[in-house]
Write a protein that holds these residues in place. Structure first.
Motif, PDB file in Angstrom:
ATOM      1  N   GLN A   1       7.405 -22.642 -11.869  1.00 58.27           N
ATOM      2  CA  GLN A   1       7.912 -23.442 -12.983  1.00 58.27           C
ATOM      3  C   GLN A   1       7.598 -24.920 -12.789  1.00 58.27           C
ATOM      4  O   GLN A   1       7.252 -25.625 -13.737  1.00 58.27           O
ATOM      5  CB  GLN A   1       9.415 -23.209 -13.128  1.00 58.27           C
TER       6      GLN A   1
ATOM      7  N   TRP B   1       7.817 -17.006 -16.302  1.00 60.93           N
ATOM      8  CA  TRP B   1       8.005 -18.034 -15.279  1.00 60.93           C
ATOM      9  C   TRP B   1       7.029 -19.190 -15.432  1.00 60.93           C
ATOM     10  O   TRP B   1       7.271 -20.272 -14.906  1.00 60.93           O
ATOM     11  CB  TRP B   1       7.849 -17.424 -13.887  1.00 60.93           C
ATOM     12  N   GLY B   2       5.900 -18.959 -16.104  1.00 63.25           N
ATOM     13  CA  GLY B   2       4.926 -20.032 -16.295  1.00 63.25           C
ATOM     14  C   GLY B   2       3.514 -19.657 -15.909  1.00 63.25           C
ATOM     15  O   GLY B   2       2.619 -20.523 -15.951  1.00 63.25           O
TER      16      GLY B   2
END
Length: 329
Positions: free
Chosen positions: A167, A207-208
């Motif tokens: 993140q 989460w990214g």
């Protein structure tokens, strides 16, 4: 920059021609310089993964970290033809404080740079520095969607720390308005986590991550099985017929041996990432030029061995090269 692109395309054509000619005539012919290379920033690691000789402190070679002078020596020797650099072999790259300097120097030569991490060093400052360095791609290992499954392999690791690191990196990219590095969430399929494949595909993106890659696991003593080995199927490299064996006929060729190599933290040249102990030492860039090593008798003899049959070479017997299936699913 256009001259670099032309030189690298021409170099790859030379490598491909030599490889195909060698396969046809069963003799090693080689033209060109490496198109891809893996450089080991360090072989130290903070985790203790059971199938990793670095994490388990089982490497027979010395431990240490590459310095900037040696890194520049390698890059300067290869940069006219080199297209792709992987800053990883054994160990955790972020444990070398010069990592961002390495990336910056390679990127200044127009080389695509990728690295791989266990994700425990992606705090706010390191995340921002990773984006600023120009790194093109970062693989982050996340082998479980809960702590219990995750630590069954990533001994000493914290899943929450890794998630926060992902993140942080995604946030740093957004703040910088950067599309790089591409964040790849890598999931190593093991028996304790094989039921979480669908879950990681979803959570990794949440989460990214930009992509989620599912990877088959390598085991060293695979003939006798391993409690971590997943059930047989598309996510296992091995199949059982009395004893386990790799799903590979190990044909007498390997494109890697014509296109790239690995450089250890102290400048040793080895054939590929399966030679973790540098047992097939082909040269040392501190003693000879890269061209002398790449075109030298040891490399020629090793390529000749490959053409005769990989089953006789220890580091090849556990290799997926030539299976006809990607290691990614």
């Amino acid at each position: 920059m256009k001259s670099f692109i032309f030189a690298r395309i021409l170099n790859f054509i030379k490598l491909l021609f030599g490889y195909l000619l060698s396969r046809c005539l069963r003799r090693p012919f080689h033209f060109g310089m490496p198109a891809t290379v893996s450089i080991e920033p360090t072989n130290y690691c903070n985790l203790h993964c059971p199938e990793c000789p670095s994490g388990m402190k089982e490497l027979s070679r010395a431990s240490g970290s590459m310095d900037l002078k040696l890194f520049r020596l390698v890059i300067d020797a290869l940069s006219p033809e080199l297209s792709w650099l992987t800053l990883y072999f054994q160990g955790e790259p972020y444990m070398n404080s010069l990592l961002f300097s390495f990336i910056d120097y390679a990127r200044s030569k127009g080389i695509y740079v990728s690295s791989s991490t266990n994700g425990h060093f992606l705090g706010g400052l390191n995340a921002a520095s990773t984006v600023a360095s120009g790194l093109n791609r970062l693989i982050i290992s996340v082998d479980g969607t809960d702590q219990q499954a995750y630590e069954s392999y990533r001994k000493g690791g914290s899943l929450n720390t890794v998630i926060q690191g992902i993140q942080n990196l995604a946030d740093a990219k957004q703040r910088a308005g950067s599309r790089t590095p591409e964040i790849i969430i890598q999931f190593l399929v093991l028996r304790p986590n094989q039921h979480q494949i669908r879950d990681i595909r979803k959570k990794g993106l949440e989460w990214g991550g930009n992509r989620v890659e599912i990877k088959s696991a390598q085991f060293y003593d695979f003939e006798n099985g391993n409690p971590l080995m997943p059930d047989e199927g598309r996510f296992s490299r091995y199949k059982s017929k009395g004893q386990f064996r790799i799903k590979n006929t190990l044909p007498g060729h390997c494109f890697r041996m014509w296109t790239g190599c690995v450089v250890t933290w102290d400048g040793k040249i080895v054939p590929c990432c399966f030679d973790k102990d540098a047992s097939h030492l082909l040269g040392d860039i501190k003693n000879n030029s890269f061209r002398e090593i790449w075109k030298g008798p040891k490399y020629k003899d090793f390529r000749r061995m490959i053409l005769k049959g990989r089953k006789t070479i220890d580091i090849c017997r556990n290799c997926t090269e030539g299976m006809g299936l990607s290691r990614w699913f």
